[in-house]
Motif scaffolding. Structure first.
Motif, PDB file in Angstrom:
ATOM      1  N   MET A 152       0.834  -1.202   0.000  1.00 18.63           N
ATOM      2  CA  MET A 152       0.000   0.000   0.000  1.00 18.63           C
ATOM      3  C   MET A 152       0.871   1.254   0.000  1.00 18.63           C
ATOM      4  O   MET A 152       0.463   2.297   0.478  1.00 18.63           O
ATOM      5  CB  MET A 152      -0.934   0.024   1.210  1.00 18.63           C
ATOM      6  N   SER A 153       2.067   1.186  -0.574  1.00 22.00           N
ATOM      7  CA  SER A 153       2.974   2.322  -0.498  1.00 22.00           C
ATOM      8  C   SER A 153       2.574   3.436  -1.460  1.00 22.00           C
ATOM      9  O   SER A 153       2.563   4.608  -1.098  1.00 22.00           O
ATOM     10  CB  SER A 153       4.412   1.871  -0.774  1.00 22.00           C
ATOM     11  N   GLU A 154       2.228   3.091  -2.700  1.00 18.43           N
ATOM     12  CA  GLU A 154       1.871   4.095  -3.690  1.00 18.43           C
ATOM     13  C   GLU A 154       0.450   4.596  -3.437  1.00 18.43           C
ATOM     14  O   GLU A 154      -0.479   3.820  -3.220  1.00 18.43           O
ATOM     15  CB  GLU A 154       1.954   3.503  -5.095  1.00 18.43           C
ATOM     16  N   VAL A 155       0.287   5.918  -3.475  1.00 15.44           N
ATOM     17  CA  VAL A 155      -1.029   6.510  -3.294  1.00 15.44           C
ATOM     18  C   VAL A 155      -1.575   6.882  -4.659  1.00 15.44           C
ATOM     19  O   VAL A 155      -1.000   7.716  -5.370  1.00 15.44           O
ATOM     20  CB  VAL A 155      -0.972   7.751  -2.382  1.00 15.44           C
ATOM     21  N   LEU A 156      -2.689   6.267  -5.052  1.00 16.57           N
ATOM     22  CA  LEU A 156      -3.272   6.481  -6.367  1.00 16.57           C
ATOM     23  C   LEU A 156      -4.126   7.746  -6.386  1.00 16.57           C
ATOM     24  O   LEU A 156      -4.806   8.053  -5.416  1.00 16.57           O
ATOM     25  CB  LEU A 156      -4.132   5.283  -6.770  1.00 16.57           C
ATOM     26  N   THR A 157      -4.081   8.445  -7.502  1.00 12.43           N
ATOM     27  CA  THR A 157      -4.896   9.645  -7.665  1.00 12.43           C
ATOM     28  C   THR A 157      -6.112   9.323  -8.526  1.00 12.43           C
ATOM     29  O   THR A 157      -6.261   8.200  -9.024  1.00 12.43           O
ATOM     30  CB  THR A 157      -4.090  10.760  -8.352  1.00 12.43           C
ATOM     31  N   GLU A 158      -6.968  10.318  -8.714  1.00  9.45           N
ATOM     32  CA  GLU A 158      -8.172  10.107  -9.533  1.00  9.45           C
ATOM     33  C   GLU A 158      -7.827   9.859 -10.996  1.00  9.45           C
ATOM     34  O   GLU A 158      -8.671   9.381 -11.755  1.00  9.45           O
ATOM     35  CB  GLU A 158      -9.119  11.311  -9.406  1.00  9.45           C
ATOM     36  N   ARG A 159      -6.573  10.149 -11.394  1.00 10.47           N
ATOM     37  CA  ARG A 159      -6.154   9.913 -12.775  1.00 10.47           C
ATOM     38  C   ARG A 159      -5.478   8.554 -12.970  1.00 10.47           C
ATOM     39  O   ARG A 159      -5.189   8.163 -14.103  1.00 10.47           O
ATOM     40  CB  ARG A 159      -5.202  11.021 -13.241  1.00 10.47           C
ATOM     41  N   SER A 160      -5.242   7.845 -11.892  1.00 13.00           N
ATOM     42  CA  SER A 160      -4.594   6.538 -11.996  1.00 13.00           C
ATOM     43  C   SER A 160      -5.486   5.561 -12.750  1.00 13.00           C
ATOM     44  O   SER A 160      -6.718   5.603 -12.638  1.00 13.00           O
ATOM     45  CB  SER A 160      -4.293   5.984 -10.606  1.00 13.00           C
ATOM     46  N   ALA A 161      -4.842   4.691 -13.530  1.00  7.92           N
ATOM     47  CA  ALA A 161      -5.600   3.781 -14.393  1.00  7.92           C
ATOM     48  C   ALA A 161      -6.582   2.916 -13.599  1.00  7.92           C
ATOM     49  O   ALA A 161      -7.714   2.690 -14.035  1.00  7.92           O
ATOM     50  CB  ALA A 161      -4.628   2.897 -15.179  1.00  7.92           C
TER      51      ALA A 161
ATOM     52  N   VAL B 283      -5.096  -4.125  -1.324  1.00  4.72           N
ATOM     53  CA  VAL B 283      -5.611  -2.867  -0.801  1.00  4.72           C
ATOM     54  C   VAL B 283      -4.787  -1.732  -1.405  1.00  4.72           C
ATOM     55  O   VAL B 283      -3.570  -1.708  -1.271  1.00  4.72           O
ATOM     56  CB  VAL B 283      -5.535  -2.822   0.736  1.00  4.72           C
ATOM     57  N   ARG B 284      -5.465  -0.807  -2.094  1.00  2.00           N
ATOM     58  CA  ARG B 284      -4.797   0.313  -2.767  1.00  2.00           C
ATOM     59  C   ARG B 284      -5.091   1.607  -2.009  1.00  2.00           C
ATOM     60  O   ARG B 284      -6.254   1.935  -1.769  1.00  2.00           O
ATOM     61  CB  ARG B 284      -5.312   0.478  -4.197  1.00  2.00           C
ATOM     62  N   LEU B 285      -4.049   2.308  -1.629  1.00  2.00           N
ATOM     63  CA  LEU B 285      -4.220   3.619  -1.022  1.00  2.00           C
ATOM     64  C   LEU B 285      -4.570   4.626  -2.110  1.00  2.00           C
ATOM     65  O   LEU B 285      -3.984   4.611  -3.200  1.00  2.00           O
ATOM     66  CB  LEU B 285      -2.956   4.057  -0.309  1.00  2.00           C
ATOM     67  N   VAL B 286      -5.533   5.495  -1.823  1.00  2.00           N
ATOM     68  CA  VAL B 286      -5.940   6.515  -2.788  1.00  2.00           C
ATOM     69  C   VAL B 286      -6.056   7.861  -2.077  1.00  2.00           C
ATOM     70  O   VAL B 286      -6.213   7.936  -0.863  1.00  2.00           O
ATOM     71  CB  VAL B 286      -7.300   6.164  -3.437  1.00  2.00           C
ATOM     72  N   THR B 287      -5.979   8.904  -2.877  1.00  2.00           N
ATOM     73  CA  THR B 287      -6.165  10.240  -2.325  1.00  2.00           C
ATOM     74  C   THR B 287      -7.641  10.456  -2.001  1.00  2.00           C
ATOM     75  O   THR B 287      -8.509   9.706  -2.448  1.00  2.00           O
ATOM     76  CB  THR B 287      -5.719  11.310  -3.333  1.00  2.00           C
TER      77      THR B 287
END
Length: 266
Positions: free
Chosen positions: A1-10, A74-78
């Motif tokens: 879960m290190s990378e935080v995905l944004t609303e533009r992430s695929a 589990v994906r971390l997101v903004t």
């Protein structure tokens, strides 16, 4: 879960397509938002039901025990990414991507549950979720959504079901004119809820109409049940009303009928 995905992430962009029915059908998946829905989805033993979970850092911290105990990615997101996946005013920051789990209508004919519900042209997704929740509470085995009804995987329906969507068999886009006679031939008593029904719900129990297997049929919230469809039922049943109300809300009527049936089948 290190990378935080944004609303533009695929991955987020792909998940956002699931807020539309066309996107859900194309991907074979839907979104379950909020702790209760995610908890119930993760509790289902069926492998592959939950494909991934998106969580904001705050939600991940608040639900650390829940998320650390799962093998689902589990994906971390903004916060903005989580909001783009939400259909609520105040997103909870926790969303699961789940596989559609439709059951074919033919399966109900082959093995009818003791109690089931069929919805004909139900329009409101909130009612869809409420009926799912009530059916689950009453021990119903299936909820059938006739062709033209609201999608039970709609975000509002999923939230309204409070996790019950994962507890009962769901049949979508069912051809009710063909399914109802098939169920009757399989030994199911089909009862159509109708304010002008010839049988009172108060008399249905003593008459032995509520002992299983039973399927309750409900119509559209505004127009009620189509007469031709209602004619396919064994009986048309009305809920007796002593006050001056013109009618009952569909979800309220369903609750009354299902609880009466549950009591008769105990």
């Amino acid at each position: 879960m290190s990378e935080v995905l944004t609303e533009r992430s695929a991955r987020v962009v792909a998940a956002r397509k699931l807020t539309r029915r066309s996107g859900r059908d194309a991907a074979g998946a839907f979104l379950a938002e909020g702790r209760q829905s995610v908890v119930e989805a993760l509790a289902v033993a069926e492998p592959g039901l939950v494909r991934e979970v998106f969580a904001t850092e705050a939600a991940a911290a608040a639900h650390r025990e829940l998320l650390s105990g799962t093998r689902v990615p589990v994906r971390l997101v903004t916060d903005r990414a989580a909001a783009s996946l939400s259909e609520t005013v105040t997103p909870q920051g926790l969303v699961a991507v789940c596989a559609l789990a439709d059951v074919p209508a033919a399966a109900l004919v082959q093995r009818p549950p003791s109690l089931a519900v069929a919805l004909a042209e139900l329009a409101d997704p909130g009612n869809a979720g409420t009926v799912l929740r009530t059916a689950d509470a009453c021990g119903a085995g299936a909820v059938v959504f006739g062709a033209g009804s609201a999608d039970p995987y709609n975000g509002k329906a999923v939230r309204s079901s409070a996790g019950s969507l994962f507890h009962v068999d769901v049949v979508r886009s069912a051809p009710l004119p063909e399914l109802l006679p098939a169920l009757r031939s399989a030994g199911v008593t089909v009862l159509a809820a109708d304010g002008q029904g010839e049988v009172s719900l108060a008399d249905a129990g003593p008459a032995g109409l509520l002992t299983g297997p039973v399927l309750w049929l409900f119509g559209n919230e505004a127009r009620g049940l189509d007469p031709e469809l209602g004619a396919l039922a064994d009986h048309r049943v009305r809920v007796p009303m002593r006050g001056r109300a013109e009618s009952l809300n569909l979800a309220a009527a369903a609750a009354i009928c299902l609880y009466a049936t549950q009591s008769a089948q105990v």
